[in-house]
Design a protein around this motif. Structure first.
Motif, PDB file in Angstrom:
ATOM      1  N   TYR A   3       0.841  -1.189   0.000  1.00  0.00           N
ATOM      2  CA  TYR A   3       0.000   0.000   0.000  1.00  0.00           C
ATOM      3  C   TYR A   3       0.878   1.242   0.000  1.00  0.00           C
ATOM      4  CZ  TYR A   3      -3.702  -3.222   1.157  1.00  0.00           C
ATOM      5  OH  TYR A   3      -4.592  -4.259   1.119  1.00  0.00           O
ATOM      6  N   ALA A   4       0.343   2.354  -0.441  1.00  0.00           N
ATOM      7  CA  ALA A   4       1.095   3.612  -0.438  1.00  0.00           C
ATOM      8  C   ALA A   4       1.449   3.995   0.993  1.00  0.00           C
ATOM      9  CB  ALA A   4       0.264   4.712  -1.080  1.00  0.00           C
ATOM     10  N   ALA A   5       2.659   4.489   1.150  1.00  0.00           N
ATOM     11  CA  ALA A   5       3.111   4.923   2.470  1.00  0.00           C
ATOM     12  C   ALA A   5       2.313   6.148   2.904  1.00  0.00           C
ATOM     13  CB  ALA A   5       4.598   5.247   2.429  1.00  0.00           C
ATOM     14  N   ARG A   6       2.052   6.227   4.205  1.00  0.00           N
ATOM     15  CA  ARG A   6       1.332   7.375   4.754  1.00  0.00           C
ATOM     16  C   ARG A   6       2.265   8.579   4.761  1.00  0.00           C
ATOM     17  NH1 ARG A   6       0.755   9.997   9.330  1.00  0.00           N
ATOM     18  NH2 ARG A   6       2.189   8.703  10.519  1.00  0.00           N
ATOM     19  N   VAL A   7       1.752   9.716   4.329  1.00  0.00           N
ATOM     20  CA  VAL A   7       2.534  10.952   4.320  1.00  0.00           C
ATOM     21  C   VAL A   7       2.219  11.722   5.590  1.00  0.00           C
ATOM     22  CG1 VAL A   7       2.892  13.146   3.124  1.00  0.00           C
ATOM     23  CG2 VAL A   7       2.527  11.050   1.799  1.00  0.00           C
ATOM     24  N   GLU A   9       1.392  14.609   8.067  1.00  0.00           N
ATOM     25  CA  GLU A   9       0.526  15.759   7.802  1.00  0.00           C
ATOM     26  C   GLU A   9       1.280  17.073   7.677  1.00  0.00           C
ATOM     27  OE1 GLU A   9      -0.942  16.547  12.357  1.00  0.00           O
ATOM     28  OE2 GLU A   9      -1.799  14.875  11.247  1.00  0.00           O
ATOM     29  N   ASN A  10       2.475  17.180   8.234  1.00  0.00           N
ATOM     30  CA  ASN A  10       3.248  18.410   8.154  1.00  0.00           C
ATOM     31  C   ASN A  10       4.209  18.455   6.965  1.00  0.00           C
ATOM     32  OD1 ASN A  10       4.749  16.364   9.270  1.00  0.00           O
ATOM     33  ND2 ASN A  10       5.794  17.651  10.761  1.00  0.00           N
ATOM     34  N   GLN A  11       4.246  17.386   6.162  1.00  0.00           N
ATOM     35  CA  GLN A  11       5.210  17.331   5.067  1.00  0.00           C
ATOM     36  C   GLN A  11       4.994  18.434   4.037  1.00  0.00           C
ATOM     37  OE1 GLN A  11       6.652  13.545   3.432  1.00  0.00           O
ATOM     38  NE2 GLN A  11       5.987  14.295   1.421  1.00  0.00           N
ATOM     39  N   SER A  12       3.759  18.714   3.651  1.00  0.00           N
ATOM     40  CA  SER A  12       3.537  19.730   2.621  1.00  0.00           C
ATOM     41  C   SER A  12       3.981  21.112   3.093  1.00  0.00           C
ATOM     42  CB  SER A  12       2.083  19.745   2.153  1.00  0.00           C
ATOM     43  OG  SER A  12       1.224  20.064   3.221  1.00  0.00           O
ATOM     44  N   ALA A  13       3.773  21.446   4.361  1.00  0.00           N
ATOM     45  CA  ALA A  13       4.218  22.735   4.890  1.00  0.00           C
ATOM     46  C   ALA A  13       5.745  22.812   4.910  1.00  0.00           C
ATOM     47  CB  ALA A  13       3.658  22.961   6.288  1.00  0.00           C
ATOM     48  N   ILE A  14       6.396  21.706   5.235  1.00  0.00           N
ATOM     49  CA  ILE A  14       7.859  21.658   5.254  1.00  0.00           C
ATOM     50  C   ILE A  14       8.409  21.822   3.841  1.00  0.00           C
ATOM     51  CG2 ILE A  14       9.833  20.122   5.653  1.00  0.00           C
ATOM     52  CD1 ILE A  14       8.255  19.101   8.168  1.00  0.00           C
ATOM     53  N   VAL A  15       7.846  21.085   2.895  1.00  0.00           N
ATOM     54  CA  VAL A  15       8.278  21.190   1.497  1.00  0.00           C
ATOM     55  C   VAL A  15       8.084  22.614   0.993  1.00  0.00           C
ATOM     56  CG1 VAL A  15       7.763  20.446  -0.872  1.00  0.00           C
ATOM     57  CG2 VAL A  15       7.955  18.751   0.966  1.00  0.00           C
ATOM     58  N   GLN A  16       6.943  23.221   1.285  1.00  0.00           N
ATOM     59  CA  GLN A  16       6.673  24.581   0.816  1.00  0.00           C
ATOM     60  C   GLN A  16       7.657  25.586   1.418  1.00  0.00           C
ATOM     61  OE1 GLN A  16       4.320  25.282  -1.650  1.00  0.00           O
ATOM     62  NE2 GLN A  16       5.653  27.051  -1.687  1.00  0.00           N
ATOM     63  N   ALA A  17       7.960  25.456   2.697  1.00  0.00           N
ATOM     64  CA  ALA A  17       8.918  26.360   3.346  1.00  0.00           C
ATOM     65  C   ALA A  17      10.296  26.235   2.711  1.00  0.00           C
ATOM     66  CB  ALA A  17       8.981  26.073   4.840  1.00  0.00           C
ATOM     67  N   LEU A  18      10.721  25.002   2.453  1.00  0.00           N
ATOM     68  CA  LEU A  18      12.022  24.792   1.813  1.00  0.00           C
ATOM     69  C   LEU A  18      12.048  25.404   0.419  1.00  0.00           C
ATOM     70  CD1 LEU A  18      12.623  21.116   2.949  1.00  0.00           C
ATOM     71  CD2 LEU A  18      14.042  23.088   3.582  1.00  0.00           C
ATOM     72  N   ARG A  19      11.010  25.166  -0.362  1.00  0.00           N
ATOM     73  CA  ARG A  19      10.948  25.722  -1.723  1.00  0.00           C
ATOM     74  C   ARG A  19      10.888  27.238  -1.692  1.00  0.00           C
ATOM     75  NH1 ARG A  19       7.000  21.020  -4.231  1.00  0.00           N
ATOM     76  NH2 ARG A  19       8.706  19.572  -4.697  1.00  0.00           N
ATOM     77  N   ASP A  20      10.136  27.812  -0.761  1.00  0.00           N
ATOM     78  CA  ASP A  20      10.061  29.270  -0.636  1.00  0.00           C
ATOM     79  C   ASP A  20      11.425  29.875  -0.303  1.00  0.00           C
ATOM     80  OD1 ASP A  20       7.351  29.191  -1.205  1.00  0.00           O
ATOM     81  OD2 ASP A  20       6.713  29.538   0.876  1.00  0.00           O
ATOM     82  N   PRO A  31      14.577   5.865   1.042  1.00  0.00           N
ATOM     83  CA  PRO A  31      14.467   5.412   2.426  1.00  0.00           C
ATOM     84  C   PRO A  31      14.043   6.525   3.386  1.00  0.00           C
ATOM     85  CG  PRO A  31      16.762   5.723   1.883  1.00  0.00           C
ATOM     86  CD  PRO A  31      15.975   6.003   0.629  1.00  0.00           C
ATOM     87  N   VAL A  32      14.117   7.781   2.932  1.00  0.00           N
ATOM     88  CA  VAL A  32      13.628   8.913   3.720  1.00  0.00           C
ATOM     89  C   VAL A  32      12.674   9.720   2.848  1.00  0.00           C
ATOM     90  CG1 VAL A  32      15.625   9.036   5.265  1.00  0.00           C
ATOM     91  CG2 VAL A  32      15.648  10.324   3.119  1.00  0.00           C
ATOM     92  N   ASP A  33      12.040  10.730   3.427  1.00  0.00           N
ATOM     93  CA  ASP A  33      10.989  11.449   2.708  1.00  0.00           C
ATOM     94  C   ASP A  33      11.465  12.425   1.643  1.00  0.00           C
ATOM     95  OD1 ASP A  33       8.791  10.261   4.083  1.00  0.00           O
ATOM     96  OD2 ASP A  33       9.257  11.517   5.816  1.00  0.00           O
ATOM     97  N   LEU A  34      12.507  13.206   1.941  1.00  0.00           N
ATOM     98  CA  LEU A  34      12.867  14.308   1.050  1.00  0.00           C
ATOM     99  C   LEU A  34      14.344  14.308   0.663  1.00  0.00           C
ATOM    100  CD1 LEU A  34      11.094  17.202   3.027  1.00  0.00           C
ATOM    101  CD2 LEU A  34      10.123  15.774   1.202  1.00  0.00           C
ATOM    102  N   LEU A  35      14.586  14.663  -0.594  1.00  0.00           N
ATOM    103  CA  LEU A  35      15.921  14.922  -1.114  1.00  0.00           C
ATOM    104  C   LEU A  35      15.960  16.423  -1.377  1.00  0.00           C
ATOM    105  CD1 LEU A  35      18.655  14.050  -2.346  1.00  0.00           C
ATOM    106  CD2 LEU A  35      17.422  13.649  -4.487  1.00  0.00           C
TER     107      LEU A  35
END
Length: 87
Positions: A3-7, A9-20, A31-35
């Protein structure tokens, strides 16, 4: 059947902050969430909802044996931005 791994709930905010902040972010899942690429550095980030959340067996093994660049665990946008040196 896998089954798809559970994401977390704070991942999208973290990704957005990094991209910003100007980071290039790939959501890789294993093996981890983000590169993350930022100012010539490469970081691997595992996102957890709290600092008390445990790593999976696969993640714990990866953290123990990783011999490359920065590998970290983050639980908030602020923690992620600290890891790339923005705050």
């Amino acid at each position: 059947m896998r089954y798809a791994a559970r994401v977390d709930e704070n991942q999208s905010a973290i990704v957005q902050a990094l991209r910003d902040a100007g980071a290039y972010v790939w959501i890789i899942g294993l093996p981890v969430d983000l590169l993350v690429g930022f100012r010539g550095r490469t970081l691997l980030m595992e996102v957890k909802t709290t600092s008390k959340k445990r790593l999976t067996g696969l993640q714990a093994d990866f953290f123990e044996h990783w011999m490359g660049g920065t590998l970290c665990r983050v639980d908030s946008p602020e923690a992620a931005l600290r890891m790339i040196g923005v705050i």
